[in-house]
Design a protein around this motif. Structure first.
Motif, PDB file in Angstrom:
ATOM      1  N   LEU A  70     -12.399  17.224   0.143  1.00  0.00           N
ATOM      2  CA  LEU A  70     -12.303  16.159  -0.840  1.00  0.00           C
ATOM      3  C   LEU A  70     -13.667  15.880  -1.469  1.00  0.00           C
ATOM      4  O   LEU A  70     -14.714  16.057  -0.837  1.00  0.00           O
ATOM      5  CB  LEU A  70     -11.772  14.880  -0.185  1.00  0.00           C
ATOM      6  N   THR A  71     -13.655  15.430  -2.710  1.00  0.00           N
ATOM      7  CA  THR A  71     -14.897  15.119  -3.412  1.00  0.00           C
ATOM      8  C   THR A  71     -15.428  13.755  -2.969  1.00  0.00           C
ATOM      9  O   THR A  71     -14.707  12.946  -2.368  1.00  0.00           O
ATOM     10  CB  THR A  71     -14.680  15.106  -4.930  1.00  0.00           C
ATOM     11  N   SER A  72     -16.691  13.493  -3.329  1.00  0.00           N
ATOM     12  CA  SER A  72     -17.306  12.215  -2.961  1.00  0.00           C
ATOM     13  C   SER A  72     -16.581  11.044  -3.611  1.00  0.00           C
ATOM     14  O   SER A  72     -16.418   9.974  -3.013  1.00  0.00           O
ATOM     15  CB  SER A  72     -18.781  12.206  -3.377  1.00  0.00           C
ATOM     16  N   HIS A  73     -16.112  11.242  -4.851  1.00  0.00           N
ATOM     17  CA  HIS A  73     -15.392  10.169  -5.540  1.00  0.00           C
ATOM     18  C   HIS A  73     -14.069   9.883  -4.838  1.00  0.00           C
ATOM     19  O   HIS A  73     -13.691   8.706  -4.681  1.00  0.00           O
ATOM     20  CB  HIS A  73     -15.149  10.568  -6.994  1.00  0.00           C
ATOM     21  N   GLN A  74     -13.377  10.933  -4.436  1.00  0.00           N
ATOM     22  CA  GLN A  74     -12.110  10.731  -3.725  1.00  0.00           C
ATOM     23  C   GLN A  74     -12.326  10.051  -2.380  1.00  0.00           C
ATOM     24  O   GLN A  74     -11.546   9.174  -1.973  1.00  0.00           O
ATOM     25  CB  GLN A  74     -11.406  12.078  -3.532  1.00  0.00           C
ATOM     26  N   ILE A  75     -13.393  10.432  -1.694  1.00  0.00           N
ATOM     27  CA  ILE A  75     -13.687   9.818  -0.396  1.00  0.00           C
ATOM     28  C   ILE A  75     -14.021   8.338  -0.561  1.00  0.00           C
ATOM     29  O   ILE A  75     -13.535   7.476   0.180  1.00  0.00           O
ATOM     30  CB  ILE A  75     -14.840  10.561   0.298  1.00  0.00           C
ATOM     31  N   ALA A  76     -14.853   8.017  -1.571  1.00  0.00           N
ATOM     32  CA  ALA A  76     -15.234   6.626  -1.803  1.00  0.00           C
ATOM     33  C   ALA A  76     -14.026   5.771  -2.170  1.00  0.00           C
ATOM     34  O   ALA A  76     -13.887   4.635  -1.723  1.00  0.00           O
ATOM     35  CB  ALA A  76     -16.290   6.546  -2.903  1.00  0.00           C
ATOM     36  N   ALA A  77     -13.132   6.317  -2.977  1.00  0.00           N
ATOM     37  CA  ALA A  77     -11.935   5.576  -3.371  1.00  0.00           C
ATOM     38  C   ALA A  77     -11.015   5.321  -2.179  1.00  0.00           C
ATOM     39  O   ALA A  77     -10.332   4.293  -2.113  1.00  0.00           O
ATOM     40  CB  ALA A  77     -11.188   6.329  -4.459  1.00  0.00           C
ATOM     41  N   PHE A  78     -11.017   6.259  -1.223  1.00  0.00           N
ATOM     42  CA  PHE A  78     -10.162   6.084  -0.048  1.00  0.00           C
ATOM     43  C   PHE A  78     -10.776   5.103   0.949  1.00  0.00           C
ATOM     44  O   PHE A  78     -10.080   4.232   1.482  1.00  0.00           O
ATOM     45  CB  PHE A  78      -9.932   7.437   0.631  1.00  0.00           C
ATOM     46  N   LEU A  79     -12.081   5.228   1.184  1.00  0.00           N
ATOM     47  CA  LEU A  79     -12.727   4.365   2.170  1.00  0.00           C
ATOM     48  C   LEU A  79     -12.902   2.939   1.664  1.00  0.00           C
ATOM     49  O   LEU A  79     -12.861   1.989   2.444  1.00  0.00           O
ATOM     50  CB  LEU A  79     -14.094   4.946   2.564  1.00  0.00           C
ATOM     51  N   GLN A  80     -13.131   2.772   0.355  1.00  0.00           N
ATOM     52  CA  GLN A  80     -13.318   1.440  -0.218  1.00  0.00           C
ATOM     53  C   GLN A  80     -12.511   1.336  -1.511  1.00  0.00           C
ATOM     54  O   GLN A  80     -13.052   1.439  -2.619  1.00  0.00           O
ATOM     55  CB  GLN A  80     -14.797   1.162  -0.496  1.00  0.00           C
ATOM     56  N   PRO A  81     -11.202   1.137  -1.370  1.00  0.00           N
ATOM     57  CA  PRO A  81     -10.355   1.089  -2.565  1.00  0.00           C
ATOM     58  C   PRO A  81     -10.694  -0.060  -3.504  1.00  0.00           C
ATOM     59  O   PRO A  81     -10.458   0.014  -4.697  1.00  0.00           O
ATOM     60  CB  PRO A  81      -8.941   0.943  -1.989  1.00  0.00           C
ATOM     61  N   VAL A  82     -11.239  -1.158  -2.952  1.00  0.00           N
ATOM     62  CA  VAL A  82     -11.635  -2.301  -3.773  1.00  0.00           C
ATOM     63  C   VAL A  82     -13.135  -2.514  -3.591  1.00  0.00           C
ATOM     64  O   VAL A  82     -13.610  -2.740  -2.479  1.00  0.00           O
ATOM     65  CB  VAL A  82     -10.870  -3.576  -3.373  1.00  0.00           C
ATOM     66  N   SER A  83     -13.878  -2.460  -4.675  1.00  0.00           N
ATOM     67  CA  SER A  83     -15.326  -2.675  -4.631  1.00  0.00           C
ATOM     68  C   SER A  83     -15.613  -4.147  -4.903  1.00  0.00           C
ATOM     69  O   SER A  83     -15.168  -4.706  -5.908  1.00  0.00           O
ATOM     70  CB  SER A  83     -16.030  -1.808  -5.678  1.00  0.00           C
ATOM     71  N   ILE A  84     -16.332  -4.789  -3.977  1.00  0.00           N
ATOM     72  CA  ILE A  84     -16.617  -6.223  -4.068  1.00  0.00           C
ATOM     73  C   ILE A  84     -17.974  -6.445  -4.722  1.00  0.00           C
ATOM     74  O   ILE A  84     -18.982  -5.890  -4.296  1.00  0.00           O
ATOM     75  CB  ILE A  84     -16.591  -6.866  -2.668  1.00  0.00           C
ATOM     76  N   ASP A  85     -17.981  -7.256  -5.765  1.00  0.00           N
ATOM     77  CA  ASP A  85     -19.221  -7.652  -6.444  1.00  0.00           C
ATOM     78  C   ASP A  85     -19.478  -9.106  -6.097  1.00  0.00           C
ATOM     79  O   ASP A  85     -18.890 -10.015  -6.679  1.00  0.00           O
ATOM     80  CB  ASP A  85     -19.070  -7.466  -7.948  1.00  0.00           C
ATOM     81  N   LEU A  86     -20.349  -9.351  -5.125  1.00  0.00           N
ATOM     82  CA  LEU A  86     -20.545 -10.679  -4.558  1.00  0.00           C
ATOM     83  C   LEU A  86     -21.754 -11.366  -5.188  1.00  0.00           C
ATOM     84  O   LEU A  86     -22.833 -10.798  -5.255  1.00  0.00           O
ATOM     85  CB  LEU A  86     -20.748 -10.577  -3.039  1.00  0.00           C
ATOM     86  N   HIS A  87     -21.548 -12.598  -5.654  1.00  0.00           N
ATOM     87  CA  HIS A  87     -22.633 -13.414  -6.204  1.00  0.00           C
ATOM     88  C   HIS A  87     -22.593 -14.764  -5.498  1.00  0.00           C
ATOM     89  O   HIS A  87     -21.671 -15.547  -5.697  1.00  0.00           O
ATOM     90  CB  HIS A  87     -22.470 -13.600  -7.715  1.00  0.00           C
ATOM     91  N   MET A  88     -23.601 -15.048  -4.678  1.00  0.00           N
ATOM     92  CA  MET A  88     -23.657 -16.318  -3.942  1.00  0.00           C
ATOM     93  C   MET A  88     -24.403 -17.336  -4.794  1.00  0.00           C
ATOM     94  O   MET A  88     -25.591 -17.191  -5.066  1.00  0.00           O
ATOM     95  CB  MET A  88     -24.335 -16.109  -2.591  1.00  0.00           C
ATOM     96  N   VAL A  89     -23.688 -18.353  -5.210  1.00  0.00           N
ATOM     97  CA  VAL A  89     -24.234 -19.337  -6.138  1.00  0.00           C
ATOM     98  C   VAL A  89     -25.079 -20.357  -5.387  1.00  0.00           C
ATOM     99  O   VAL A  89     -24.695 -20.856  -4.337  1.00  0.00           O
ATOM    100  CB  VAL A  89     -23.087 -20.047  -6.892  1.00  0.00           C
ATOM    101  N   GLY A  90     -26.233 -20.676  -5.934  1.00  0.00           N
ATOM    102  CA  GLY A  90     -27.056 -21.763  -5.402  1.00  0.00           C
ATOM    103  C   GLY A  90     -27.984 -21.360  -4.282  1.00  0.00           C
ATOM    104  O   GLY A  90     -29.146 -21.722  -4.277  1.00  0.00           O
ATOM    105  N   ASN A  91     -27.480 -20.628  -3.305  1.00  0.00           N
ATOM    106  CA  ASN A  91     -28.279 -20.243  -2.139  1.00  0.00           C
ATOM    107  C   ASN A  91     -28.051 -18.759  -1.842  1.00  0.00           C
ATOM    108  O   ASN A  91     -27.484 -18.400  -0.815  1.00  0.00           O
ATOM    109  CB  ASN A  91     -27.891 -21.102  -0.938  1.00  0.00           C
ATOM    110  N   PRO A  92     -28.485 -17.889  -2.746  1.00  0.00           N
ATOM    111  CA  PRO A  92     -28.213 -16.457  -2.557  1.00  0.00           C
ATOM    112  C   PRO A  92     -28.934 -15.847  -1.368  1.00  0.00           C
ATOM    113  O   PRO A  92     -28.574 -14.761  -0.921  1.00  0.00           O
ATOM    114  CB  PRO A  92     -28.707 -15.827  -3.872  1.00  0.00           C
ATOM    115  N   TRP A  93     -29.933 -16.541  -0.824  1.00  0.00           N
ATOM    116  CA  TRP A  93     -30.672 -16.030   0.328  1.00  0.00           C
ATOM    117  C   TRP A  93     -29.956 -16.342   1.641  1.00  0.00           C
ATOM    118  O   TRP A  93     -30.396 -15.905   2.692  1.00  0.00           O
ATOM    119  CB  TRP A  93     -32.073 -16.650   0.371  1.00  0.00           C
ATOM    120  N   VAL A  94     -28.880 -17.098   1.589  1.00  0.00           N
ATOM    121  CA  VAL A  94     -28.162 -17.587   2.779  1.00  0.00           C
ATOM    122  C   VAL A  94     -29.176 -18.226   3.727  1.00  0.00           C
ATOM    123  O   VAL A  94     -29.213 -17.933   4.923  1.00  0.00           O
ATOM    124  CB  VAL A  94     -27.390 -16.450   3.464  1.00  0.00           C
TER     125      VAL A  94
END
Length: 362
Positions: free
Chosen positions: A133-157
């Motif tokens: 399998l190609t790298s794109h196919q592997i990535a789509a299988f292992l992480q079907p949903v890509s999360i774009d996380l933005h922590m508002v106010g306190n991004p440093w936790v």
């Protein structure tokens, strides 16, 4: 009035100056002892929040170390883990952690779970690469949903930002409670209440304003200096601006003094009123809503939260200073703090009577 608030400020702000706990000790129970498990051990040791400090030959010894507070958790690599992973027999990798300390438990759990997830993904990636399998196919299988996380106010936790914005003002309000009651109650303790009223021409309002105004100015100056230290020097996020912070400081000082004076008017006993104020201030740390949200409390506790000046301080800070909402969104909280300031009007006669008639009892 000055030394203790500054000490508390420096103490708490330097205690958590790294933002959150780092390199918390954990252990490893490696019953497989292969190159793969040693690689996984190095992986979790490389995480920011955890550090592998010991290897244990059995689960019993690792559990005993957790119970003695030597480590916060441990990972168990079972026998034949590597061979079972490579043959696709779905081995079970276990991790254990203590949750007696919520912060340490949560951060330790996060790192150990991430390590196990990455290990599983790594094995799956190797097997799919072997299948062509190609790298794109592997990535789509292992992480079907890509999360774009933005922590508002306190991004440093940063726990420093999260906790100091509540703990330090809460301690200062505790000091204001106690000093206000003590300043008025000592007139009874030392038998100077009548003389105090005579100097004020028998006017209890003039007497109270004359006595408490210097305390108000000192506490407001200390409060403002502490806020400047937190938001100006330590650069805690305050997009609402320092003008709103100063107004919040003034409201907090006046409402705390008014509430404390009201308690003293209800119970003109120095010992009892200081005890009640201490209890109320300590309960404020639970009712403020920072550790556990008020809306998730039982209905009676949600109603009781309105009786704590610290709750309204934190609500205004959250909405107006931290999130730049207009004051109209917290108009009711500002109104309640102003009511706290005016509460002593209900007990002026009792305070005057106490000064003229009560005798201090040790």
């Amino acid at each position: 009035m000055v030394v203790l608030p500054l000490f508390v400020t420096v103490f708490f702000s330097t205690l958590m100056d790294e933002g959150q706990p780092l390199k918390m000790p954990i252990g490893i129970v490696d019953l497989d002892n292969t190159g793969t498990t040693r690689k996984l051990t190095r992986m979790i040791d490389a995480f920011q929040n955890t550090r592998v400090v010991a290897h244990y030959p059995s689960v019993d010894e690792a559990r005993s170390a957790v119970q003695r507070n030597k480590i916060y958790g441990f990972v168990l690599f079972p026998r034949n883990l590597t061979s079972d992973m490579l043959s696709g027999r779905q081995p079970r990798m276990s991790f254990y952690y203590t949750n007696t300390s919520l912060t340490a438990g949560a951060l330790t759990y996060k790192d150990m779970k991430t390590m196990c997830t990455l290990a599983s993904a790594g094995v799956g990636q190797g097997m799919m690469q072997a299948q062509g399998l190609t790298s794109h196919q592997i990535a789509a299988f292992l992480q079907p949903v890509s999360i774009d996380l933005h922590m508002v106010g306190n991004p440093w936790v940063s726990y420093n930002i999260f906790l100091c914005a509540m703990l330090i003002p809460g301690m200062l309000l505790l000091f204001i409670f106690l000093i206000t009651v003590y300043a008025v109650g000592t007139e009874i303790k030392f038998g100077t209440g009548k003389e105090w009223l005579e100097i004020a021409g028998g006017n209890i309002v003039k007497a109270l304003v004359g006595k408490l105004l210097p305390y108000t100015l000192i506490f407001f100056t200390v409060f403002a200096a502490i806020m400047f230290y937190l938001f100006g020097i330590l650069h805690f996020p305050a997009p609402g601006g320092f003008g709103r912070i100063l107004l919040l400081c003034l409201l907090s000082v006046l409402s705390s003094q008014g509430f404390a004076l009201f308690i003293f008017g209800l119970m003109p006993s120095l010992r009892m009123s200081m005890s009640i104020c201490s209890l109320w201030a300590v309960l404020s740390f639970s009712m403020v809503g920072s550790a556990f949200p008020v809306f998730a409390m039982d209905a009676p506790l949600q109603s009781a939260a309105w009786l704590f000046p610290m709750r309204h301080f934190y609500k205004i800070y959250q909405l107006c200073v931290f999130n730049t909402y207009p004051f109209s969104d917290v108009a009711i909280n500002i109104g309640v703090m102003m009511l706290f300031t005016l509460l002593p009007l209900l007990t002026l006669r009792r305070i005057r009577k106490a000064m003229l008639m009560y005798e201090y009892q040790a």
